[in-house]
Design a protein around this motif. Sequence first.
Motif, PDB file in Angstrom:
ATOM      1  N   ASN A  52     -64.778  21.390   4.213  1.00 36.04           N
ATOM      2  CA  ASN A  52     -63.945  20.708   5.211  1.00 36.04           C
ATOM      3  C   ASN A  52     -64.002  21.429   6.554  1.00 36.04           C
ATOM      4  OD1 ASN A  52     -63.125  18.733   3.415  1.00 36.04           O
ATOM      5  ND2 ASN A  52     -61.226  19.760   2.859  1.00 36.04           N
ATOM      6  N   PHE A  53     -63.951  22.754   6.501  1.00 37.90           N
ATOM      7  CA  PHE A  53     -64.067  23.575   7.711  1.00 37.90           C
ATOM      8  C   PHE A  53     -65.385  23.276   8.432  1.00 37.90           C
ATOM      9  CE2 PHE A  53     -65.974  27.386   9.569  1.00 37.90           C
ATOM     10  CZ  PHE A  53     -64.989  27.847  10.431  1.00 37.90           C
ATOM     11  N   LEU A  54     -66.474  23.286   7.696  1.00 37.42           N
ATOM     12  CA  LEU A  54     -67.786  23.047   8.293  1.00 37.42           C
ATOM     13  C   LEU A  54     -67.906  21.628   8.843  1.00 37.42           C
ATOM     14  CD1 LEU A  54     -70.013  24.909   5.682  1.00 37.42           C
ATOM     15  CD2 LEU A  54     -69.604  25.595   8.056  1.00 37.42           C
ATOM     16  N   ALA A  55     -67.388  20.653   8.125  1.00 37.13           N
ATOM     17  CA  ALA A  55     -67.448  19.263   8.593  1.00 37.13           C
ATOM     18  C   ALA A  55     -66.678  19.099   9.899  1.00 37.13           C
ATOM     19  CB  ALA A  55     -66.894  18.326   7.525  1.00 37.13           C
ATOM     20  N   ASN A  56     -65.509  19.708  10.002  1.00 34.59           N
ATOM     21  CA  ASN A  56     -64.713  19.627  11.224  1.00 34.59           C
ATOM     22  C   ASN A  56     -65.413  20.310  12.390  1.00 34.59           C
ATOM     23  OD1 ASN A  56     -62.545  18.146  10.182  1.00 34.59           O
ATOM     24  ND2 ASN A  56     -61.520  19.974   9.415  1.00 34.59           N
ATOM     25  N   TYR A  57     -65.970  21.480  12.150  1.00 35.82           N
ATOM     26  CA  TYR A  57     -66.650  22.204  13.218  1.00 35.82           C
ATOM     27  C   TYR A  57     -67.911  21.467  13.653  1.00 35.82           C
ATOM     28  CZ  TYR A  57     -63.703  26.362  13.544  1.00 35.82           C
ATOM     29  OH  TYR A  57     -62.657  27.224  13.803  1.00 35.82           O
ATOM     30  N   GLU A  58     -68.632  20.889  12.713  1.00 32.06           N
ATOM     31  CA  GLU A  58     -69.827  20.110  13.051  1.00 32.06           C
ATOM     32  C   GLU A  58     -69.448  18.919  13.932  1.00 32.06           C
ATOM     33  OE1 GLU A  58     -73.918  18.700  12.870  1.00 32.06           O
ATOM     34  OE2 GLU A  58     -72.985  20.655  12.504  1.00 32.06           O
ATOM     35  N   LYS A  59     -68.375  18.245  13.583  1.00 27.78           N
ATOM     36  CA  LYS A  59     -67.915  17.073  14.341  1.00 27.78           C
ATOM     37  C   LYS A  59     -67.542  17.447  15.774  1.00 27.78           C
ATOM     38  CE  LYS A  59     -63.776  15.797  13.369  1.00 27.78           C
ATOM     39  NZ  LYS A  59     -62.606  15.286  12.604  1.00 27.78           N
ATOM     40  N   LEU A  60     -66.925  18.600  15.947  1.00 30.81           N
ATOM     41  CA  LEU A  60     -66.420  19.011  17.258  1.00 30.81           C
ATOM     42  C   LEU A  60     -67.434  19.776  18.095  1.00 30.81           C
ATOM     43  CD1 LEU A  60     -62.894  20.203  16.068  1.00 30.81           C
ATOM     44  CD2 LEU A  60     -63.398  18.132  17.378  1.00 30.81           C
TER      45      LEU A  60
ATOM     46  N   PRO B   7     -73.580  19.087  21.457  1.00 31.30           N
ATOM     47  CA  PRO B   7     -74.949  18.781  21.023  1.00 31.30           C
ATOM     48  C   PRO B   7     -75.958  19.899  21.270  1.00 31.30           C
ATOM     49  CG  PRO B   7     -74.414  17.594  23.049  1.00 31.30           C
ATOM     50  CD  PRO B   7     -73.145  18.222  22.566  1.00 31.30           C
ATOM     51  N   GLU B   8     -75.629  20.835  22.177  1.00 35.36           N
ATOM     52  CA  GLU B   8     -76.559  21.911  22.500  1.00 35.36           C
ATOM     53  C   GLU B   8     -76.363  23.144  21.617  1.00 35.36           C
ATOM     54  OE1 GLU B   8     -75.827  22.450  26.652  1.00 35.36           O
ATOM     55  OE2 GLU B   8     -77.182  20.826  27.231  1.00 35.36           O
ATOM     56  N   GLY B   9     -75.446  23.036  20.652  1.00 30.47           N
ATOM     57  CA  GLY B   9     -75.232  24.158  19.742  1.00 30.47           C
ATOM     58  C   GLY B   9     -74.275  25.200  20.272  1.00 30.47           C
ATOM     59  N   TYR B  10     -73.302  24.755  21.054  1.00 31.29           N
ATOM     60  CA  TYR B  10     -72.211  25.622  21.497  1.00 31.29           C
ATOM     61  C   TYR B  10     -70.906  24.938  21.132  1.00 31.29           C
ATOM     62  CZ  TYR B  10     -75.889  27.872  24.179  1.00 31.29           C
ATOM     63  OH  TYR B  10     -77.051  28.509  24.540  1.00 31.29           O
ATOM     64  N   LEU B  11     -69.986  25.672  20.557  1.00 28.37           N
ATOM     65  CA  LEU B  11     -68.726  25.066  20.143  1.00 28.37           C
ATOM     66  C   LEU B  11     -67.907  24.589  21.326  1.00 28.37           C
ATOM     67  CD1 LEU B  11     -67.810  27.481  17.224  1.00 28.37           C
ATOM     68  CD2 LEU B  11     -68.359  25.052  17.026  1.00 28.37           C
ATOM     69  N   VAL B  12     -68.034  25.277  22.457  1.00 29.46           N
ATOM     70  CA  VAL B  12     -67.317  24.890  23.673  1.00 29.46           C
ATOM     71  C   VAL B  12     -68.270  25.023  24.860  1.00 29.46           C
ATOM     72  CG1 VAL B  12     -65.380  25.389  25.205  1.00 29.46           C
ATOM     73  CG2 VAL B  12     -65.104  25.685  22.735  1.00 29.46           C
TER      74      VAL B  12
ATOM     75  N   LEU C  36     -77.703  25.967   6.943  1.00 31.67           N
ATOM     76  CA  LEU C  36     -76.701  24.984   7.344  1.00 31.67           C
ATOM     77  C   LEU C  36     -77.397  23.638   7.573  1.00 31.67           C
ATOM     78  CD1 LEU C  36     -74.610  27.187   9.812  1.00 31.67           C
ATOM     79  CD2 LEU C  36     -73.734  26.183   7.704  1.00 31.67           C
ATOM     80  N   ASP C  37     -78.288  23.286   6.665  1.00 30.95           N
ATOM     81  CA  ASP C  37     -79.094  22.076   6.819  1.00 30.95           C
ATOM     82  C   ASP C  37     -78.255  20.815   6.969  1.00 30.95           C
ATOM     83  OD1 ASP C  37     -81.357  23.603   6.665  1.00 30.95           O
ATOM     84  OD2 ASP C  37     -81.740  23.195   4.544  1.00 30.95           O
ATOM     85  N   GLN C  38     -77.096  20.787   6.322  1.00 34.90           N
ATOM     86  CA  GLN C  38     -76.229  19.607   6.407  1.00 34.90           C
ATOM     87  C   GLN C  38     -75.436  19.555   7.705  1.00 34.90           C
ATOM     88  OE1 GLN C  38     -74.234  20.385   2.489  1.00 34.90           O
ATOM     89  NE2 GLN C  38     -74.687  18.217   2.153  1.00 34.90           N
ATOM     90  N   TYR C  39     -75.506  20.636   8.466  1.00 37.90           N
ATOM     91  CA  TYR C  39     -74.720  20.750   9.695  1.00 37.90           C
ATOM     92  C   TYR C  39     -75.641  21.188  10.838  1.00 37.90           C
ATOM     93  CZ  TYR C  39     -71.341  21.057   5.888  1.00 37.90           C
ATOM     94  OH  TYR C  39     -70.632  20.834   4.730  1.00 37.90           O
ATOM     95  N   PRO C  40     -76.466  20.271  11.357  1.00 34.47           N
ATOM     96  CA  PRO C  40     -77.494  20.665  12.329  1.00 34.47           C
ATOM     97  C   PRO C  40     -76.959  21.271  13.622  1.00 34.47           C
ATOM     98  CG  PRO C  40     -77.314  18.266  12.138  1.00 34.47           C
ATOM     99  CD  PRO C  40     -76.530  18.849  11.011  1.00 34.47           C
ATOM    100  N   LYS C  41     -75.808  20.804  14.090  1.00 32.03           N
ATOM    101  CA  LYS C  41     -75.263  21.389  15.323  1.00 32.03           C
ATOM    102  C   LYS C  41     -74.776  22.819  15.074  1.00 32.03           C
ATOM    103  CE  LYS C  41     -72.524  17.838  16.305  1.00 32.03           C
ATOM    104  NZ  LYS C  41     -71.551  16.986  17.034  1.00 32.03           N
ATOM    105  N   LEU C  42     -74.187  23.052  13.899  1.00 31.20           N
ATOM    106  CA  LEU C  42     -73.746  24.408  13.571  1.00 31.20           C
ATOM    107  C   LEU C  42     -74.931  25.330  13.314  1.00 31.20           C
ATOM    108  CD1 LEU C  42     -70.648  23.705  11.291  1.00 31.20           C
ATOM    109  CD2 LEU C  42     -70.702  24.251  13.733  1.00 31.20           C
ATOM    110  N   ALA C  43     -76.004  24.765  12.760  1.00 30.58           N
ATOM    111  CA  ALA C  43     -77.225  25.558  12.592  1.00 30.58           C
ATOM    112  C   ALA C  43     -77.746  26.001  13.955  1.00 30.58           C
ATOM    113  CB  ALA C  43     -78.287  24.749  11.856  1.00 30.58           C
TER     114      ALA C  43
END
Length: 199
Positions: free
Chosen positions: A128-136, A139-144, A168-175
């Motif tokens: 759930n943590f990873l899904a939320n962070y991926e959503k937010l 697109p350039e791979g920075y959280l903010v 983190l294959d399921q979470y490309p932005k977090l990767a």
Amino acid sequence: MAPKYKLTYFNARARGELVRLIFAAAGVEFEDVRFDYEQWAAFKESTPMGQIPVLEVEGRTMCQSLAIARYVARETGLCGKTSWEEAQVDMFVCGADDLLTKLLNVRFEKDEATKEEGKKGLATYVPNFLANYEKLCGPEGYLVGTSLTYADLAFFEVMHDILKVTTLDQYPKLAKVVENVTTDKGVSAWLAKRPDNPS
């Protein structure tokens, strides 16, 4: 003249590593003081609140790992470019710290039944943590924003050093966040030279 920073923590990563990563990413020199758990009792009374990490700068001392991280991030330009970005960065860092707290509680739990319950809880909490962070995540791979902040470093630290996540294959932005952190010149140099000690 640049201030002199001295960070004191156990010879481990855990609550001290985020601050070390911030210094590394900012290219700021600091004195990295480490000691073993056996030495803690003698040092404890000299700390502001009987806890570490402790940061000393220009004759002043502070504790609380997130307070230290925020201070150093602000001083080094890694806290966001506007007050809204700063708040967003803090949101992600606090979320990562929530996860870190849960992970450390499970790791150091002595009661096996309680430890197993904690592990079951993490099996739901982490996805759930990873899904939320991926959503937010941007697109350039920075959280903010569009450049590195200490939010990215906090995410990396809990994923890489504590959870030991290798993909983190399921979470490309977090990767991409992890890639941006590990390819940062200062962080890359720190990762290559830092002690290979417990997380």
